[in-house]
Design a protein around this motif. Structure first.
Motif, mmCIF file in Angstrom:
data_model
loop_
_atom_site.group_PDB
_atom_site.id
_atom_site.type_symbol
_atom_site.label_atom_id
_atom_site.label_comp_id
_atom_site.label_asym_id
_atom_site.label_seq_id
_atom_site.Cartn_x
_atom_site.Cartn_y
_atom_site.Cartn_z
ATOM 1 N N VAL A 118 0.304 10.954 9.262
ATOM 2 C CA VAL A 118 -0.682 10.553 8.491
ATOM 3 C C VAL A 118 -1.543 9.778 9.105
ATOM 4 C CG1 VAL A 118 -1.273 9.644 6.065
ATOM 5 C CG2 VAL A 118 0.536 11.158 6.109
ATOM 6 N N THR A 119 -2.936 9.831 9.074
ATOM 7 C CA THR A 119 -3.849 8.968 9.385
ATOM 8 C C THR A 119 -4.390 8.290 8.387
ATOM 9 O OG1 THR A 119 -4.953 10.621 11.163
ATOM 10 C CG2 THR A 119 -6.423 8.881 10.508
ATOM 11 N N PHE A 120 -4.257 6.858 8.323
ATOM 12 C CA PHE A 120 -4.281 5.787 7.417
ATOM 13 C C PHE A 120 -5.883 5.088 7.819
ATOM 14 C CE2 PHE A 120 0.179 6.050 7.495
ATOM 15 C CZ PHE A 120 0.431 6.098 6.243
ATOM 16 N N ALA A 179 1.352 1.731 2.187
ATOM 17 C CA ALA A 179 2.009 2.971 1.746
ATOM 18 C C ALA A 179 3.155 2.975 2.317
ATOM 19 C CB ALA A 179 1.096 3.851 2.691
ATOM 20 N N ARG A 180 3.652 2.141 3.289
ATOM 21 C CA ARG A 180 5.146 1.822 3.734
ATOM 22 C C ARG A 180 5.920 0.987 2.937
ATOM 23 N NH1 ARG A 180 4.361 0.169 9.173
ATOM 24 N NH2 ARG A 180 3.957 -1.907 8.304
ATOM 25 N N THR A 181 5.206 -0.051 2.082
ATOM 26 C CA THR A 181 5.896 -0.631 1.226
ATOM 27 C C THR A 181 6.349 0.173 0.035
ATOM 28 O OG1 THR A 181 4.781 -2.795 1.867
ATOM 29 C CG2 THR A 181 5.983 -2.860 -0.318
ATOM 30 N N ARG A 182 5.261 0.976 -0.477
ATOM 31 C CA ARG A 182 5.660 1.932 -1.714
ATOM 32 C C ARG A 182 6.628 2.927 -1.287
ATOM 33 N NH1 ARG A 182 -0.015 3.728 -4.214
ATOM 34 N NH2 ARG A 182 1.335 4.373 -5.663
ATOM 35 N N LEU A 183 6.390 3.547 -0.055
ATOM 36 C CA LEU A 183 7.691 4.361 0.417
ATOM 37 C C LEU A 183 9.014 3.971 0.252
ATOM 38 C CD1 LEU A 183 8.621 7.178 1.300
ATOM 39 C CD2 LEU A 183 7.201 6.541 3.551
ATOM 40 N N LEU A 184 9.317 2.573 0.846
ATOM 41 C CA LEU A 184 10.560 2.084 1.119
ATOM 42 C C LEU A 184 11.113 1.723 -0.196
ATOM 43 C CD1 LEU A 184 9.930 -0.008 4.293
ATOM 44 C CD2 LEU A 184 11.371 1.818 4.007
ATOM 45 N N ASN A 185 10.221 1.191 -1.307
ATOM 46 C CA ASN A 185 10.604 0.872 -2.663
ATOM 47 C C ASN A 185 11.153 2.227 -3.331
ATOM 48 O OD1 ASN A 185 10.170 -1.836 -2.351
ATOM 49 N ND2 ASN A 185 8.040 -1.727 -3.328
ATOM 50 N N ALA A 186 10.516 3.227 -3.026
ATOM 51 C CA ALA A 186 10.846 4.654 -3.768
ATOM 52 C C ALA A 186 12.138 4.915 -3.087
ATOM 53 C CB ALA A 186 9.695 5.611 -3.186
ATOM 54 N N ALA A 187 12.550 4.767 -1.723
ATOM 55 C CA ALA A 187 13.606 4.963 -1.048
ATOM 56 C C ALA A 187 14.673 4.369 -1.745
ATOM 57 C CB ALA A 187 13.621 4.782 0.294
ATOM 58 N N ALA A 217 -9.920 12.572 7.806
ATOM 59 C CA ALA A 217 -9.484 13.456 8.933
ATOM 60 C C ALA A 217 -10.621 13.009 10.077
ATOM 61 C CB ALA A 217 -9.536 14.853 8.635
ATOM 62 N N LEU A 218 -11.756 13.019 9.623
ATOM 63 C CA LEU A 218 -12.771 12.523 10.583
ATOM 64 C C LEU A 218 -12.456 11.232 11.274
ATOM 65 C CD1 LEU A 218 -16.624 13.152 10.822
ATOM 66 C CD2 LEU A 218 -15.879 10.767 10.643
ATOM 67 N N LEU A 219 -12.289 10.258 10.298
ATOM 68 C CA LEU A 219 -12.031 8.905 10.717
ATOM 69 C C LEU A 219 -10.843 8.920 11.812
ATOM 70 C CD1 LEU A 219 -13.172 5.874 10.297
ATOM 71 C CD2 LEU A 219 -11.557 5.712 8.342
ATOM 72 N N GLY A 220 -9.790 9.667 11.276
ATOM 73 C CA GLY A 220 -8.750 9.614 12.137
ATOM 74 C C GLY A 220 -8.914 10.066 13.478
ATOM 75 N N ASP A 221 -9.850 11.189 13.752
ATOM 76 C CA ASP A 221 -10.034 11.771 14.962
ATOM 77 C C ASP A 221 -11.220 10.886 15.707
ATOM 78 O OD1 ASP A 221 -8.767 14.177 14.500
ATOM 79 O OD2 ASP A 221 -10.609 15.271 13.488
#
Length: 270
Positions: free
Chosen positions: A46-48, A57-65, A116-120
């Motif tokens: 994912v391009t943040f 996002a990582r914190t929310r994902l780890l809390n969900a895990a 997506a443009l910002l990530g590129d």
């Protein structure tokens, strides 16, 4: 792989996603155990928008895990590897600061396609700086900050950025133009970032220019040496007042295959 029908996805609240970007686009569903495992596997794809968004996002994902009793061993090992980077240099450096001209208008035009443009664009910036020995310092929104041991490498990286953006393929036929400022000095390294007048000067120089333009301070020009690399010429633009700083002689780098004529700088001419 866990799948989620569009109708079911629409009914989910924002809290059921690890990442919701500034335009409201929702990524990485974490509504059940299967989707949490999927999000752990896909997180690095994912391009943040910036480092802070990635951390949230990582914190929310780890809390969900944790809620679903999932132990993300492989995920954490990968994050630790990504978190390591070479120490930033100190001493006499050339600072390169860049941002996208008209980024707000681009966001309004592209809406969901803007992340997506910002990530590129970030990939173009990192590749150009990396090829010339640059050290990435910070990426925030549409801004990019890197430092170089050699001023000539910083300038060649700036030229490469403009060429790669010109030749790139962007959503909906849009164009991406960056303004770039170069300044040489001895910034102070503090907590993996730089502080000092040199950083402020580079930012003011960048903000003075226009998309597609490369501006250099007199210090950056001196750091190039004599003679400078043959790929470009330097055009003196006179003495300009930089907000909050002393007056500065500014120069523009001119290359035969890139635009050379721009409106007056966004400064007060001394």
């Amino acid at each position: 792989m866990a799948t989620l029908r569009a109708s079911d996805r629409t009914r989910l609240p924002d809290r059921a996603f690890a990442y919701v970007d500034a335009s409201g686009r929702r990524r990485l569903p974490i509504n059940d155990a299967a989707h949490v495992r999927n999000a752990l596997a896909r997180f690095n794809q994912v391009t943040f928008e910036d480092v802070d968004a990635r951390d949230r996002a990582r914190t929310r994902l780890l809390n969900a895990a944790l809620r679903h009793a999932i132990v993300p061993v492989g995920f954490m090992a990968g994050q630790l590897r990504l978190g390591k980077r070479a120490p930033l240099p100190t001493g006499q450096l050339t600072l390169l600061l860049a941002d996208i001209e008209g980024s707000t208008a681009l966001l309004r035009e592209l809406e969901d396609d803007y992340p997506a443009l910002l990530g590129d664009v970030r990939r173009v910036l990192r590749a150009a700086a990396g090829r010339l020995g640059g050290h990435e310092v910070d990426v925030h929104g549409d801004e990019f900050f890197a430092v170089f041991r050699h001023a000539s490498d910083a300038l060649l990286a700036a030229l490469a950025i403009h060429r790669d953006l010109r030749d790139g393929s962007w959503p909906r036929g849009s164009s991406v133009r960056m303004r770039i400022g170069l300044h040489a000095g001895r910034p102070t390294l503090a907590d993996q970032n730089y502080v000092g007048i040199a950083v402020h000067a580079a930012a003011r120089i960048m903000a003075s220019g226009h998309g597609g333009q490369i501006l250099l301070s007199e210090a950056a020009v001196r750091a190039l040496g004599d003679p400078p690399p043959a790929e470009f010429t330097l055009r003196e633009l006179g003495v300009h007042h930089l907000r909050g700083l002393s007056a500065e002689v500014l120069y523009q780098a001119v290359a035969a295959d890139l635009p050379a004529d721009f409106p007056p700088l966004r400064t007060t001419r001394a």
